[in-house]
Design a protein around this motif. Structure first.
Motif, short mmCIF file in Angstrom:
data_model
loop_
_atom_site.label_atom_id
_atom_site.label_comp_id
_atom_site.label_asym_id
_atom_site.label_seq_id
_atom_site.Cartn_x
_atom_site.Cartn_y
_atom_site.Cartn_z
N THR A 134 129.84 74.29 -21.52
CA THR A 134 129.90 74.48 -22.98
C THR A 134 131.26 75.01 -23.42
O THR A 134 131.62 74.89 -24.59
CB THR A 134 128.80 75.45 -23.42
N TYR A 160 134.20 73.91 -22.68
CA TYR A 160 135.16 72.85 -22.98
C TYR A 160 134.97 72.31 -24.39
O TYR A 160 135.95 71.96 -25.06
CB TYR A 160 135.03 71.74 -21.95
N GLY A 161 133.73 72.24 -24.83
CA GLY A 161 133.49 71.79 -26.20
C GLY A 161 134.06 72.76 -27.22
O GLY A 161 134.53 72.35 -28.29
N ILE A 162 134.02 74.06 -26.90
CA ILE A 162 134.57 75.06 -27.81
C ILE A 162 136.09 75.02 -27.81
O ILE A 162 136.73 75.04 -28.86
CB ILE A 162 134.05 76.45 -27.42
N SER A 195 137.98 72.61 -27.13
CA SER A 195 138.50 71.36 -27.70
C SER A 195 138.61 71.43 -29.22
O SER A 195 139.22 70.56 -29.83
CB SER A 195 137.58 70.19 -27.31
N ARG A 196 138.05 72.44 -29.84
CA ARG A 196 138.11 72.58 -31.30
C ARG A 196 139.21 73.55 -31.71
O ARG A 196 139.06 74.35 -32.64
CB ARG A 196 136.75 73.07 -31.81
N ASN A 197 140.31 73.50 -30.99
CA ASN A 197 141.50 74.30 -31.31
C ASN A 197 141.21 75.80 -31.28
O ASN A 197 141.68 76.57 -32.11
CB ASN A 197 142.05 73.90 -32.69
N VAL A 198 140.40 76.23 -30.32
CA VAL A 198 140.13 77.64 -30.09
C VAL A 198 140.85 78.05 -28.81
O VAL A 198 140.67 77.44 -27.76
CB VAL A 198 138.62 77.91 -29.95
#
Length: 285
Positions: A59, A61-63, A65-68
């Motif tokens: 999980t 990587y999904g976070i 990937s949103r410029n975090v």
């Protein structure tokens, strides 16, 4: 953990019956110890496992990937763990205040109303509300406020108890930062063991800083003194009723609370900064 803590705080009433003229003091001290230990265990458990679970479940990587940034992710985890710990502490502290107020002479009807509301609060938060993260902390604080109102109607020193509960929340926040720091480069089991070890050392910080026994070699005494300066001094967050009462009598209670919370905030900030730096350099699978 909440259910266990509620049971332990309520069990302090049974212990108080054995003390006769010291019932209020037994409930005060035993209940406060239960609240503190359960809050620390929650922070250690969540802090040592959160980053690892995010990586294992992919999980993270999904976070990211949103410029975090990874550092922002670590700080966000710390805020979430601190909020969860504060929620647990608020629920347990509310029952602690209610039980202590009952021992101090509060009416059984008022006690039943407050404890019934707390039970309903736990049920609502855990089972009925879908957005638990949004309502858990506000509802817990509302329940704690209701318990404090009950405490102020008796001879219980509710303001002093509230100050001690506030220090418990500050300790939970520092423990969460410590656990996340070790979790940034270690496994959950190792992180949990080391964090608990540092916490135990920190609780003995004052004793290590002043140890002067001739039975110990000088190098051991010097090592304990150095360790007391490096390890976070968790003893500051459990000063005891006597120290806070003396500080309030001298008009220094606000200064003690402010300096202790400020110390915890600075130490937690340093731990989070180093943890974010190490986690940013960590190779992810």
């Amino acid at each position: 953990a909440v259910v266990l803590g509620l049971g332990l705080v309520a069990f302090s009433l049974v212990l108080a019956e054995l003390a006769h003229d010291q019932r209020v003091r037994v409930v005060f001290d035993v209940g406060l110890a239960c609240v503190s230990v359960l809050g620390v265990l929650i922070a250690v458990f969540l802090g040592s496992s959160m980053l690892y679970q995010e990586i294992e479940r992919k999980t993270l990587y999904g976070i990211l990937s949103r410029n975090v940034r990874r550092g922002e992710f670590v700080v966000g985890k710390w805020l979430g763990i601190t909020a969860a710990g504060a929620t647990v502490v608020a629920i347990l502290a509310a029952l602690h205040v209610a039980v202590a107020a009952l021992s101090a002479g509060a009416s059984l009807a008022h006690f039943a109303a407050v404890t019934g509301g707390l039970v309903a609060l736990v049920v609502v938060v855990l089972f009925l509300v879908k957005s638990r993260a949004l309502v858990a902390l506000p509802l817990s604080l509302a329940g704690y406020g209701a318990a404090l109102v009950l405490g102020f109607t008796t001879e219980l020193d509710a303001s002093l108890l509230a100050a001690l509960h506030g220090l418990v929340v500050a300790e939970v926040a520092l423990i969460a930062a410590l656990a996340l720091f070790f979790s940034s480069f270690s496994t959950p089991l190792t992180t949990g063991v080391i964090t608990l070890g540092v916490w135990l050392i920190g609780r003995s910080g004052d004793a290590m800083a002043t140890v002067s026994s001739r039975a110990l070699p000088e190098i051991v005494r010097e090592g304990l003194h150095a360790l007391a300066w490096v390890a976070p001094n968790f003893h500051l967050f459990v000063p005891g009723r006597g120290i806070l009462s003396a500080a309030r009598a001298d008009g220094a209670l606000a200064a003690y609370l402010g300096s202790t919370i400020g110390y915890g905030a600075i130490y937690a900030g340093l731990l989070l900064a180093f943890g974010a730096f190490l986690f940013g350099r960590r190779d992810l699978p």
